[in-house]
Design a protein around this motif. Structure first.
Motif, short mmCIF file in Angstrom:
data_model
loop_
_atom_site.label_atom_id
_atom_site.label_comp_id
_atom_site.label_asym_id
_atom_site.label_seq_id
_atom_site.Cartn_x
_atom_site.Cartn_y
_atom_site.Cartn_z
N ASN A 75 2.25 14.25 -2.47
CA ASN A 75 3.65 14.57 -2.24
C ASN A 75 4.31 13.38 -1.53
OD1 ASN A 75 6.04 16.00 -2.10
ND2 ASN A 75 5.43 17.21 -0.33
N ILE A 76 4.09 12.19 -2.07
CA ILE A 76 4.43 10.95 -1.37
C ILE A 76 5.92 10.83 -1.02
CG2 ILE A 76 4.77 9.50 -3.41
CD1 ILE A 76 3.13 7.33 -1.78
N LYS A 77 6.80 11.41 -1.80
CA LYS A 77 8.22 11.32 -1.49
C LYS A 77 8.57 12.07 -0.22
CE LYS A 77 9.84 10.44 -6.15
NZ LYS A 77 10.64 10.91 -7.27
N GLN A 78 7.80 13.10 0.11
CA GLN A 78 8.02 13.86 1.34
C GLN A 78 7.12 13.38 2.46
OE1 GLN A 78 7.60 18.14 0.86
NE2 GLN A 78 9.56 18.44 1.82
N GLU A 79 5.82 13.28 2.16
CA GLU A 79 4.85 12.85 3.17
C GLU A 79 4.11 11.62 2.65
OE1 GLU A 79 3.10 16.47 5.56
OE2 GLU A 79 3.15 16.96 3.42
N GLY A 80 4.55 10.47 3.13
CA GLY A 80 3.96 9.23 2.67
C GLY A 80 4.42 8.06 3.52
N LEU A 81 3.87 6.92 3.21
CA LEU A 81 4.17 5.71 3.97
C LEU A 81 3.85 4.52 3.08
CD1 LEU A 81 4.86 4.61 6.83
CD2 LEU A 81 2.42 4.79 7.35
N ASN A 82 4.60 3.46 3.22
CA ASN A 82 4.45 2.28 2.38
C ASN A 82 4.33 1.06 3.28
OD1 ASN A 82 5.24 3.90 -0.13
ND2 ASN A 82 6.94 4.24 1.28
N GLU A 89 0.87 -1.18 0.00
CA GLU A 89 0.00 0.00 0.00
C GLU A 89 0.90 1.23 0.00
OE1 GLU A 89 -3.13 2.31 2.94
OE2 GLU A 89 -2.82 0.15 3.23
N TYR A 90 0.70 2.09 -0.98
CA TYR A 90 1.46 3.33 -1.10
C TYR A 90 0.54 4.46 -0.62
CZ TYR A 90 4.15 0.28 -4.16
OH TYR A 90 4.88 -0.77 -4.67
N ALA A 91 0.74 4.92 0.59
CA ALA A 91 -0.15 5.92 1.18
C ALA A 91 0.43 7.32 1.01
CB ALA A 91 -0.36 5.62 2.67
N ASP A 92 -0.27 8.14 0.24
CA ASP A 92 0.19 9.53 0.07
C ASP A 92 -0.66 10.50 0.88
OD1 ASP A 92 -2.15 9.95 -1.37
OD2 ASP A 92 -1.14 10.83 -3.10
N PHE A 93 -1.62 9.95 1.63
CA PHE A 93 -2.47 10.74 2.53
C PHE A 93 -3.24 11.84 1.81
CE2 PHE A 93 1.03 8.98 5.03
CZ PHE A 93 0.32 8.23 5.96
N GLY A 94 -3.41 11.69 0.51
CA GLY A 94 -4.14 12.68 -0.27
C GLY A 94 -3.39 13.98 -0.48
N LEU A 95 -2.11 13.99 -0.13
CA LEU A 95 -1.31 15.23 -0.21
C LEU A 95 -0.55 15.34 -1.52
CD1 LEU A 95 0.00 15.25 3.47
CD2 LEU A 95 -1.90 16.56 2.52
#
Length: 172
Positions: free
Chosen positions: A35-42, A27-33
């Motif tokens: 900007n996954i490389k900065q604010e995200g979780l895998n 699951e690649y979570a970008d939190f709807g932002l």
């Protein structure tokens, strides 16, 4: 190498045995932002039922999981919020929790343009083999060090829809 390939490579290089099916459902979570490389979780979730949850998380270098808490839930708030144990398997993690700030300057770099949404300033540095328990309803956020991090999470049941994020733009 694109983002998803980098995450997949980090899971494979972790020396944790994963099945092909697990790697196929990262699951690649970008939190709807967006900007996954900065604010995200895998994440790879092993199990999540009404009693417990176990997952592996990859954060690439400097990647941040936004500030949030796991409140009580249920119609009458009869279900205690999620309690989680973070155990760092690889790399270094800067974890920030509610409490008295314990350093003048935090090590983590708050994602640009979002300083107001990162309020917890009690810094805990976790290295490989170290762990920390986060009690329910405690604001927290975390960031991988310069080499990224692999974190095992063991927790009570996880219900993402009940998490409360400080940043109102976050969508889970």
């Amino acid at each position: 190498m694109n983002y998803e390939e980098s995450v997949r490579r980090a899971f494979k290089d972790s020396k944790i045995a994963f099945t092909r099916e697990e790697l196929d459902r990262i699951e690649y979570a970008d939190f709807g932002l967006n900007n996954i490389k900065q604010e995200g979780l895998n994440l790879i979730i092993y199990i999540n039922n009404d009693r417990y949850c176990a997952k592996e998380m990859v954060l690439l270098a400097g990647q941040t999981c936004p500030e949030h808490k796991h409140p009580h839930r249920g119609q009458n708030l009869e279900i205690e919020g999620k309690e989680e144990i973070f155990r760092v398997r690889q790399g270094q993690v800067y974890l920030y929790v509610t409490g008295e700030p314990n350093v003048k300057t935090i090590i983590a770099k708050i994602p640009s343009g979002n300083k107001e949404w990162y309020t917890a300033r009690h810094e805990i540095i976790l290295n490989a083999g170290e762990q920390f328990t986060i009690a329910p309803n405690i604001l927290h956020w975390f960031q991988a060090g310069k080499d990224g991090a692999i974190i095992s999470e063991f927790s009570s049941s996880s219900e993402d829809s009940s998490d409360i994020f400080t940043n109102p733009k976050v969508r889970r």
